[in-house]
Design a protein around this motif. Sequence first.
Motif, PDB file in Angstrom:
ATOM      1  N   UNK A 283       0.836  -1.206   0.000  1.00 19.20           N
ATOM      2  CA  UNK A 283       0.000   0.000   0.000  1.00 19.20           C
ATOM      3  C   UNK A 283       0.868   1.253   0.000  1.00 19.20           C
ATOM      4  N   UNK A 284       1.916   1.271   0.830  1.00 19.41           N
ATOM      5  CA  UNK A 284       2.812   2.436   0.875  1.00 19.41           C
ATOM      6  C   UNK A 284       3.520   2.636  -0.458  1.00 19.41           C
ATOM      7  N   UNK A 285       3.943   1.552  -1.086  1.00 26.79           N
ATOM      8  CA  UNK A 285       4.565   1.651  -2.409  1.00 26.79           C
ATOM      9  C   UNK A 285       3.605   2.342  -3.377  1.00 26.79           C
ATOM     10  N   UNK A 286       2.359   1.888  -3.394  1.00 27.93           N
ATOM     11  CA  UNK A 286       1.383   2.434  -4.343  1.00 27.93           C
ATOM     12  C   UNK A 286       1.084   3.903  -4.037  1.00 27.93           C
ATOM     13  N   UNK A 287       1.018   4.260  -2.757  1.00 29.35           N
ATOM     14  CA  UNK A 287       0.804   5.672  -2.403  1.00 29.35           C
ATOM     15  C   UNK A 287       1.918   6.550  -2.955  1.00 29.35           C
ATOM     16  N   UNK A 288       3.170   6.073  -2.828  1.00 27.75           N
ATOM     17  CA  UNK A 288       4.304   6.843  -3.346  1.00 27.75           C
ATOM     18  C   UNK A 288       4.339   6.829  -4.865  1.00 27.75           C
ATOM     19  N   UNK A 289       3.876   5.743  -5.460  1.00 31.10           N
ATOM     20  CA  UNK A 289       3.944   5.590  -6.914  1.00 31.10           C
ATOM     21  C   UNK A 289       2.936   6.478  -7.651  1.00 31.10           C
ATOM     22  N   UNK A 290       1.746   6.613  -7.080  1.00 34.92           N
ATOM     23  CA  UNK A 290       0.677   7.448  -7.657  1.00 34.92           C
ATOM     24  C   UNK A 290       0.313   7.046  -9.097  1.00 34.92           C
ATOM     25  N   UNK A 308      -7.148  -5.267  -4.316  1.00 37.52           N
ATOM     26  CA  UNK A 308      -7.741  -4.394  -5.327  1.00 37.52           C
ATOM     27  C   UNK A 308      -8.929  -3.624  -4.761  1.00 37.52           C
ATOM     28  N   UNK A 309      -9.761  -4.290  -3.967  1.00 35.20           N
ATOM     29  CA  UNK A 309     -10.924  -3.612  -3.376  1.00 35.20           C
ATOM     30  C   UNK A 309     -10.485  -2.543  -2.380  1.00 35.20           C
ATOM     31  N   UNK A 310      -9.458  -2.830  -1.596  1.00 34.75           N
ATOM     32  CA  UNK A 310      -8.943  -1.838  -0.643  1.00 34.75           C
ATOM     33  C   UNK A 310      -8.446  -0.600  -1.382  1.00 34.75           C
ATOM     34  N   UNK A 311      -7.671  -0.818  -2.438  1.00 35.82           N
ATOM     35  CA  UNK A 311      -7.145   0.311  -3.203  1.00 35.82           C
ATOM     36  C   UNK A 311      -8.272   1.139  -3.809  1.00 35.82           C
ATOM     37  N   UNK A 312      -9.311   0.454  -4.285  1.00 35.87           N
ATOM     38  CA  UNK A 312     -10.434   1.156  -4.921  1.00 35.87           C
ATOM     39  C   UNK A 312     -11.279   1.929  -3.916  1.00 35.87           C
ATOM     40  N   UNK A 313     -11.634   1.265  -2.811  1.00 39.30           N
ATOM     41  CA  UNK A 313     -12.595   1.855  -1.878  1.00 39.30           C
ATOM     42  C   UNK A 313     -11.951   2.792  -0.862  1.00 39.30           C
ATOM     43  N   UNK A 314     -10.732   2.483  -0.432  1.00 39.96           N
ATOM     44  CA  UNK A 314     -10.092   3.282   0.610  1.00 39.96           C
ATOM     45  C   UNK A 314      -9.195   4.369   0.022  1.00 39.96           C
ATOM     46  N   UNK A 315      -8.424   4.011  -1.004  1.00 36.07           N
ATOM     47  CA  UNK A 315      -7.497   4.991  -1.596  1.00 36.07           C
ATOM     48  C   UNK A 315      -8.062   5.653  -2.859  1.00 36.07           C
ATOM     49  N   UNK A 316      -9.217   5.191  -3.286  1.00 31.45           N
ATOM     50  CA  UNK A 316      -9.872   5.773  -4.467  1.00 31.45           C
ATOM     51  C   UNK A 316      -8.971   5.667  -5.712  1.00 31.45           C
ATOM     52  N   UNK A 317      -8.304   4.526  -5.843  1.00 27.10           N
ATOM     53  CA  UNK A 317      -7.467   4.254  -7.003  1.00 27.10           C
ATOM     54  C   UNK A 317      -8.169   3.244  -7.902  1.00 27.10           C
ATOM     55  N   UNK A 318      -8.142   3.442  -9.193  1.00 24.12           N
ATOM     56  CA  UNK A 318      -8.689   2.494 -10.145  1.00 24.12           C
ATOM     57  C   UNK A 318      -7.831   1.220 -10.057  1.00 24.12           C
TER      58      UNK A 318
END
Length: 323
Positions: A283-290, A308-318
Motif C-alpha cells: 500500500x505504501x509503495x502504491x501511495x508513493x507511486x501514484x 484491489x478492493x482496498x485500493x479502490x474503496x479506501x485509496x480511491x485508485x482504479x
Amino acid sequence: MLAAVMPNGAVLLGSNVVADSYHRRPVRVVTHAHEDHTKYLSRSVAESLFIVATPVTHEFLRILGHSIPQSKALSVDYNKEIEFDGERVKLLPSRHIAGSAQVLVEGPDGTAGYTGDFKMPGTPPMEDLDVLVVDATYGSPHLSRRGTEWDALGALIDIIERRSPESPLVIYGYNGKLQEIMVELRIRGVKETFLADDTTLKLAKVASRFYNVDIGDVRLYNKDELTPGSIAFLHVSKSQPMLKLPAVHIILTGTERRGPAVRVNDNVYRVSFSDHATFWEVVEYIKESRPKKVIVDASRGFDSKFMAEYLSKVLNIDAVSEP
C-alpha cells in the motif's frame, strides 16, 4: 491495452514486452530467477527475439540449468534503457533476491510498470505511471507476519549462538533467500563454517559479488563436515530427508505468522523470514507511486481481490485483480 496479467502468469507491458511467463511477444523479461517467474522460459527462448534480465539474473539462470543462446540473452544493467520498436524498456532496482528487477515500459500509448517480487524498504517506487502491475504475495492484512525481517534475522542469530556450540545447523530456504541470509549473517559477525550444495554454493559466489560482501569460508556440503560450528545451507526441497540427521534444522518461511521464530520441537525451528512486501508495504509503495491504474497480480499472490478492493474503496485508485 497498456498492461495485463494472463492466466499463465505472463505480465504484458506495452505492445512488445512480456515478463515472467510465456506469451507470443518479441521481448521476454525475467525479473528474477525464482521458478514461478521463469515459467515456460524454454518456449520464450524458442520464439522471442530477446530474453532480457540483469547480468546477475542471467548468471543465476545459467547455474540453474536454463539454456539461452548468447544471441538472445540480453543483459541489461539497472536504469539502462533499451529501445525496441518504438518502446523504451528499463530495468529498475528491486529488493527481493540478488539481481531482481522492476520493469518499466514507455511507449506512444503511455507508461506501464511491473514491480515483480519486492520488499520494502529498498525498492524505489516507479512514479506517475499510467498502469502499475504490482506483486501482492500478501494481499490482505491477516497474512501479515509478527515482527519485521530484522526481528526474524535477530531470532535466527540467537538460535545460531545458542545451538551452534553443541550441534551442527542446517538452514533451508529458496534460491536467492539462502544467499541473502549467508550475506546477512556474515555482515553481523557470524563466523561459523558455511556448507552448501553445489548449486547453492555457485549462486552464493554470484550473490557475494552483487552484495559486495565476502561470505568467507564456504565449503561444498559433505555429511562428514556437518559438525558443531558448521552451518549447512540447503534448498527447502531437501528438508524432509535431511530432518532425520542429528542437527538443528531451521526452515526459512514467509508463512510463519506466530512469531519471528517458532520452535517446532527440540531440533526444528521455523523462522519467519520473507522476501516479499507485507500488505501495508505494498500500500505504501502504491501511495508513493501514484499510478492512474493498478493491476494486482493474482497469478502468484494471495487475496489479490481484497488488495484491489482496498485500493479502490479506501485509496480511491482504479484497481483490478487479474487474471
